[in-house]
Scaffold this active site. Structure first.
Site, mmCIF file in Angstrom:
data_model
loop_
_atom_site.group_PDB
_atom_site.id
_atom_site.type_symbol
_atom_site.label_atom_id
_atom_site.label_comp_id
_atom_site.label_asym_id
_atom_site.label_seq_id
_atom_site.Cartn_x
_atom_site.Cartn_y
_atom_site.Cartn_z
ATOM 1 N N ASP A 29 68.810 59.170 18.342
ATOM 2 C CA ASP A 29 69.815 59.121 19.407
ATOM 3 C C ASP A 29 70.942 58.149 19.059
ATOM 4 O O ASP A 29 70.726 57.120 18.425
ATOM 5 C CB ASP A 29 69.166 58.680 20.715
ATOM 6 C CG ASP A 29 68.139 59.679 21.222
ATOM 7 O OD1 ASP A 29 67.019 59.688 20.663
ATOM 8 O OD2 ASP A 29 68.453 60.439 22.142
ATOM 9 N N LYS A 30 72.139 58.488 19.533
ATOM 10 C CA LYS A 30 73.292 57.616 19.322
ATOM 11 C C LYS A 30 73.311 56.481 20.342
ATOM 12 O O LYS A 30 73.390 55.310 19.966
ATOM 13 C CB LYS A 30 74.591 58.422 19.407
ATOM 14 C CG LYS A 30 75.842 57.569 19.216
ATOM 15 C CD LYS A 30 77.109 58.416 19.230
ATOM 16 C CE LYS A 30 78.336 57.533 19.015
ATOM 17 N NZ LYS A 30 79.596 58.322 18.984
#
Length: 397
Positions: free
Chosen positions: A76-77
């Protein structure tokens, strides 16, 4: 209307990802580096940046091709994540002092004989803060967790697989059906569905047939969409323009199509994710192998201990189809989609192979606690290929 395995139990409410610290992910590697070899394995912690952004930064700083950098999975960013990346032939001393900015830290460096490949991980461990929860959230979460521990977590792909506008599967379906005009329209997007002003203006210009204006105002970061528009400006057909896109992006669209068909099967089996039916195809969690269930009663004991689980179909060529009631459901789904083996094999380099995926997974070490700030903290581990949102959606509702 959203459907849940635990629909009978009220959710906690609340939201996740208020900050990068609220969503912590740590990769569980398939193996540890051997200690020698030409590949340097980097144990990296990142905040608010994607795995590919880390790869690009390493590529630029080390002056090496991005393709020589390996990773087991994309994290995930908007999160704090830790994962291994591998670099071929890098300078170990230079890497020890490499400054990639405040959001990327190299915590450890080890040597290994082989490049780290996509899928070379056992799973991921999560620690997620849910903020803005309702009163009695801890008790509600505990009740839900009890059901998830007994039955398993619905193995949904969830929204991240479908993209920002939730239409990646529609693009994939159109590509498979050779309906490239629809794929093109969906990739650029309908203006009414786009909140980013520059992207919205580009979509308006595209709809009006003004490719020059569309290219001019399309956000620079949307390189794939810009290249598609430039191909059209150069006289390419819709088919040629779409297929000129990056192969990994096109595969993402096709895999999103498979995911959407699979997610529908999970939703239809929420009342029996852990129960075998005659003709089901079982998934062996330890090996990933599948077999056809002839005697559900005999196999149920193995399902009760998470050794095996019922599966759903990820459509593609050479599919292993279920029999009995499950087989009829799968046949009806495929008939509705109107796909044949030819659809899955028609595009060179983009052939789509069928897979079987378990309808449920075991969330190990699943527990929750109340934070001093009123938040709810949930911790668990999932096998590779499964998503934390499948757990959180059941708890939050």
């Amino acid at each position: 209307m959203q459907q849940y395995l635990t629909s009978a139990l009220p959710g906690t409410g609340g939201e996740i990802k208020h900050s990068a610290e609220d969503f912590y992910v740590e990769e569980i590697p398939a193996y540890i580096p051997g200690g020698s070899g030409e590949h340097l394995y980097l144990w990296v912690e990142k905040r608010n940046c994607s795995t590919m952004q880390v790869v690009e930064q390493l590529s630029q700083h080390l002056k090496i091709k991005a393709g020589s950098i390996g990773y087991a999975g994309l994290k995930d960013k908007r999160a704090t994540t830790r994962q291994w990346l591998s670099v071929y032939g890098g300078d170990e001393e230079a890497l020890k002092t490499l400054d990639l900015g405040p959001d990327i830290q190299i915590l450890d460096i080890q040597r290994h004989a082989n490049k780290l490949r996509l899928g070379h991980l056992r799973g991921n461990r999560f620690r997620i803060n849910i903020r803005g929860v309702e009163p009695a959230s801890h008790t509600r979460a505990q009740d839900i967790i009890h059901v998830l521990q007994l039955t398993g977590v619905p193995n949904l792909f969830g929204p991240q697989r479908y993209g920002v506008r939730g239409n990646n599967h529609i693009i994939g379906r159109a590509i498979l059906r050779a309906d490239f005009e629809t794929a093109l329209q969906e990739i650029i997007g309908a203006p009414a569905s786009i909140t980013n002003q520059h992207w919205h203006d580009a979509a308006v210009a595209f709809q009006a047939g003004d490719l020059e204006q569309a290219i001019r105002v399309m956000p620079r970061r949307m390189r794939d969409e810009r290249r598609l528009l430039q191909a059209l400006r150069g006289g390419a057909s819709a088919k040629k323009a779409v297929l000129s896109m990056n192969r990994n992006i096109l595969r993402l669209y096709l895999s999103a199509y498979q995911a959407e068909v699979f997610d529908r099967q999970v939703q239809m089996r929420l009342d029996s994710l852990d129960i075998f039916r005659p003709g089901d195809i079982a998934y062996i969690h330890a090996s990933g192998a599948c077999f056809r269930v002839e005697d559900p009663a005999r196999e149920q004991a193995r399902a009760d201990t998470y050794e095996i689980s019922p599966t759903g179909l990820m459509p593609g060529k050479k599919a292993m189809l279920a029999h009995g009631e499950t087989g009829m459901v799968e046949a009806a789904l495929l008939d509705k989609e109107g796909m044949t083996e030819e659809h899955y094999s028609a595009l060179k380099g983009l052939q789509l192979s069928a897979e079987r995926r378990p309808l449920r997974v075991h969330a190990a070490e699943l527990n929750c606690s109340s934070g001093d700030d009123g938040s709810l903290q949930v911790e668990f581990a999932l096998p590779a290929g499964s998503y934390a949102t499948s757990v959180i959606r059941e708890i939050v509702k």
